[in-house]
Every structure is written in C-alpha cells, then in structure tokens.
Scaffold this active site. Structure first.
Site, mmCIF file in Angstrom:
data_model
loop_
_atom_site.group_PDB
_atom_site.id
_atom_site.type_symbol
_atom_site.label_atom_id
_atom_site.label_comp_id
_atom_site.label_asym_id
_atom_site.label_seq_id
_atom_site.Cartn_x
_atom_site.Cartn_y
_atom_site.Cartn_z
ATOM 1 N N HIS A 25 -2.361 -5.555 4.564
ATOM 2 C CA HIS A 25 -1.604 -6.773 4.821
ATOM 3 C C HIS A 25 -2.081 -7.189 6.377
ATOM 4 O O HIS A 25 -2.433 -6.176 6.971
ATOM 5 C CB HIS A 25 -0.248 -6.651 4.322
ATOM 6 C CG HIS A 25 0.657 -5.750 5.243
ATOM 7 N ND1 HIS A 25 0.250 -4.251 4.776
ATOM 8 C CD2 HIS A 25 1.689 -5.872 5.975
ATOM 9 C CE1 HIS A 25 1.281 -3.901 5.667
ATOM 10 N NE2 HIS A 25 2.124 -4.768 6.260
ATOM 11 N N HIS A 28 -0.105 -7.190 9.043
ATOM 12 C CA HIS A 28 0.729 -6.574 10.150
ATOM 13 C C HIS A 28 0.043 -6.154 11.205
ATOM 14 O O HIS A 28 -0.664 -5.138 10.696
ATOM 15 C CB HIS A 28 2.147 -5.849 9.552
ATOM 16 C CG HIS A 28 2.885 -6.881 9.078
ATOM 17 N ND1 HIS A 28 4.021 -6.551 8.222
ATOM 18 C CD2 HIS A 28 3.277 -8.391 9.249
ATOM 19 C CE1 HIS A 28 4.918 -7.506 7.886
ATOM 20 N NE2 HIS A 28 4.276 -8.491 8.580
ATOM 21 N N ASP A 66 0.524 -3.393 13.045
ATOM 22 C CA ASP A 66 0.614 -1.879 12.675
ATOM 23 C C ASP A 66 -0.263 -1.501 11.663
ATOM 24 O O ASP A 66 -0.608 -0.279 11.372
ATOM 25 C CB ASP A 66 1.910 -1.639 12.749
ATOM 26 C CG ASP A 66 2.549 -1.944 11.544
ATOM 27 O OD1 ASP A 66 2.695 -3.074 10.983
ATOM 28 O OD2 ASP A 66 3.280 -0.977 10.699
ATOM 29 N N HIS A 67 -0.879 -2.449 10.964
ATOM 30 C CA HIS A 67 -2.091 -2.086 9.948
ATOM 31 C C HIS A 67 -3.441 -2.469 10.103
ATOM 32 O O HIS A 67 -4.393 -2.077 9.602
ATOM 33 C CB HIS A 67 -1.372 -2.661 8.644
ATOM 34 C CG HIS A 67 -0.071 -2.035 8.032
ATOM 35 N ND1 HIS A 67 0.008 -0.937 7.079
ATOM 36 C CD2 HIS A 67 1.227 -2.236 8.803
ATOM 37 C CE1 HIS A 67 1.288 -0.810 6.987
ATOM 38 N NE2 HIS A 67 1.897 -1.370 8.057
ATOM 39 N N HIS A 99 6.658 -7.922 0.715
ATOM 40 C CA HIS A 99 6.528 -7.907 2.088
ATOM 41 C C HIS A 99 5.880 -8.847 2.657
ATOM 42 O O HIS A 99 6.493 -9.342 3.763
ATOM 43 C CB HIS A 99 6.030 -6.568 2.310
ATOM 44 C CG HIS A 99 6.033 -5.941 3.839
ATOM 45 N ND1 HIS A 99 7.199 -5.772 4.398
ATOM 46 C CD2 HIS A 99 5.035 -5.743 4.519
ATOM 47 C CE1 HIS A 99 6.639 -5.282 5.725
ATOM 48 N NE2 HIS A 99 5.616 -5.307 5.812
ATOM 49 N N ASP A 122 2.680 -1.575 2.901
ATOM 50 C CA ASP A 122 4.350 -1.614 3.055
ATOM 51 C C ASP A 122 5.064 -2.179 1.892
ATOM 52 O O ASP A 122 6.167 -2.585 2.147
ATOM 53 C CB ASP A 122 4.729 -2.474 4.279
ATOM 54 C CG ASP A 122 4.061 -1.704 5.600
ATOM 55 O OD1 ASP A 122 3.750 -0.486 5.533
ATOM 56 O OD2 ASP A 122 4.437 -2.252 6.787
ATOM 57 N N HIS A 154 4.093 4.028 5.950
ATOM 58 C CA HIS A 154 5.129 4.601 6.827
ATOM 59 C C HIS A 154 5.793 5.903 6.113
ATOM 60 O O HIS A 154 5.828 6.127 4.898
ATOM 61 C CB HIS A 154 6.072 3.807 7.278
ATOM 62 C CG HIS A 154 5.580 2.578 7.982
ATOM 63 N ND1 HIS A 154 5.588 2.469 9.249
ATOM 64 C CD2 HIS A 154 5.071 1.249 7.500
ATOM 65 C CE1 HIS A 154 5.287 1.015 9.739
ATOM 66 N NE2 HIS A 154 4.656 0.496 8.813
HETATM 67 FE FE FE Z 1 3.777 -1.559 8.648
HETATM 68 ZN ZN ZN Z 2 4.096 -4.544 7.342
#
Ligand code: FE
Ligand code: ZN
Length: 257
Positions: free
Chosen positions: A55, A57, A59-60, A113, A130, A168
């Site tokens: 996805h 985001h 942080d990915h 999400h 996530d 995570h």
């Molecule tokens: Fe994340």
């Molecule tokens: Zn995420």
C-alpha cells in the site's frame, strides 16, 4: 531455485521490511526506508531482484526510489498513482512470479486500511502490510468497517498453516487490547507469555499464522459471543452483526490506553 529464507529488516520504530533471500538474490517487501535494505544487500552480498508494495504509505514505499537508483528491478504493487515507482500493477486474483525465486503469488485486494491495499499470497506465505496484524488490524484510514471485515474474512480463507508477515511489530500492545475485548480467551494468555519472552530478547513476534489469528485476533472473531458482548458493552447497545462489532472494537482500540 535455491532454498529461500524470509528475513525481517527493522525500519523506523516498529516497521518490518520483509526480505525473501537465497544465497545470491533478495526481494524486499514494503521498503519504507532504503537504508536497512542496502546495508543488508551489501553485508550478505545479495542482488536485489524485486520490490513488492502492499500500500502507498510512506513507511512502506519510501525507500523505493533510492533502491531503484541502486538496482533497476520490477516493482509489484496496487493500481494506485500514489506509488509512482510501481512497474507491475496488480489487481485481485492476478498472479505474479517472483523473479529468480520462482515463487508464485496470488494478489488479494484487501481494502480497509487504505482503499487500494493488496496482499501477496503464495508459497505458504502471506504478506499483508497493515491490514492484518498479529492479534490486530490496521486503522481505517480510507476504508469502512465493512471493507475491513470483508478483507479480514478473505484473508482467513487461506490455509491455516500460512505464515503471516505483517508490516509492524505491534503484537504485544495488540494483545493488551485483545485481553480487554476477549477476556475469556485462554489462547491469548498463552500467546502473551510467548510474545513477552520474544520481546524481552528483542526478537520479532512474527510471522504469525492464519490459525493463530483465528484463535486470538478479536478483529477476526467478531462473531464470538465474548467479543460481541464486550463490544456491545463498549458501544452501550447490543450489537447484532460482525461489522458493527468490528466497528466498535476498532473505535475502542483507537482510544485504548
Ligand atoms: Fe505502516
Ligand atoms: Zn499503512
């Protein structure tokens, strides 16, 4: 094909960048940061062969462009312009073969999400970003409780033995909440002691398995009488369907300290 291993690289405070590696090649799932991946490739003398994104985001996907400067590899991800680096856009039911590893993944669209979140399922593994966490699920940033419910239900239909690689390390705090939402669940107590031991040694609590999630995750147990009763207590009214139960415990967890 060589035998492969799945290795977690830590990023930021609690992200895992899952890498699939053999003696010479590696693929990175959700490289939010290029640094840990580049260090790993260098240290282990591995060649990057693919990037997988679940996805959009940061942080990915935040490490995509730097990794691509280092190695021009295919990037597999959802139909979402917010991940401009994706070279192979995948939809529900699409199949892809991981270069050099020959592992065949089926793509599952699992919105909730985010609107365009996907999972990669194959080789006894599930990379679910996530959406599904050990003993929890992602926050509903772009989706509805109905979508998250349906996505989790879809994931629960893969084989019980499937290893679940989440984005995570949230397991311990998820268990703390799950004990409030599903207090009579004995499997949660057992899992908590195992997870505590791992965290005390600073070890990952992942992968989980589909069987473990069915037994311990309140967000996939929205029909269990204990979860329904506690969700209803939180909502202040009787909840009669699993989507309402999921909506209630998701909101409860957002405010849980
Ligand atoms: Fe994340
Ligand atoms: Zn995420």
């Amino acid at each position: 094909m060589d035998v492969f291993e799945v290795i977690p690289l830590r990023a930021f405070t609690d992200n895992y960048i899952w890498t699939i590696r053999d003696t010479r090649h590696a693929a990175a799932v959700d490289p939010g940061d290029a640094g840990p991946v580049l260090d790993f490739l260098k240290r282990e003398k591995l060649q990057l062969v693919a990037i997988l994104n679940t996805h959009h985001h940061a942080d990915h996907v935040g490490g995509n462009s730097e990794l691509l400067r280092h190695a021009q590899v295919p990037v597999f991800g959802p139909h979402d312009p917010r991940i401009p680096e994706v070279t192979h856009r995948l939809a529900d039911g699409d199949r892809m073969t991981l270069p050099h590893f020959g592992i065949e993944f089926e793509v599952m669209e699992i919105p909730g999400h985010t609107r365009t979140h996907i999972a990669f399922h194959g080789g006894g593994m599930l990379f679910c970003g996530d959406t599904l966490f050990a003993v929890g699920c992602g926050r509903l940033f772009e989706g509805t409780p109905q979508q998250m419910h349906d996505s989790l239900a879809k994931l629960m239909r893969v084989a019980d033995s499937t290893r679940v690689y989440c984005g995570h390390e949230y397991t311990l705090s998820n268990i703390r909440f799950a004990k409030a939402a599903d207090p009579a669940n004995k499997r949660l107590q057992e899992l908590e002691s195992r997870v505590r031991q791992l965290r005390d040694q600073d070890l990952p609590t992942l992968p989980s398995t589909i069987a473990q999630e069915k037994a311990t995750n309140p967000f996939v147990r929205c029909r269990e009488p204990g979860v329904v009763a506690n969700a209803s207590k939180y909502a202040g009214k009787p909840l009669n369907d699993p989507v309402s139960v999921l909506a209630a415990i998701r909101e409860w967890k957002n405010n849980f300290r």
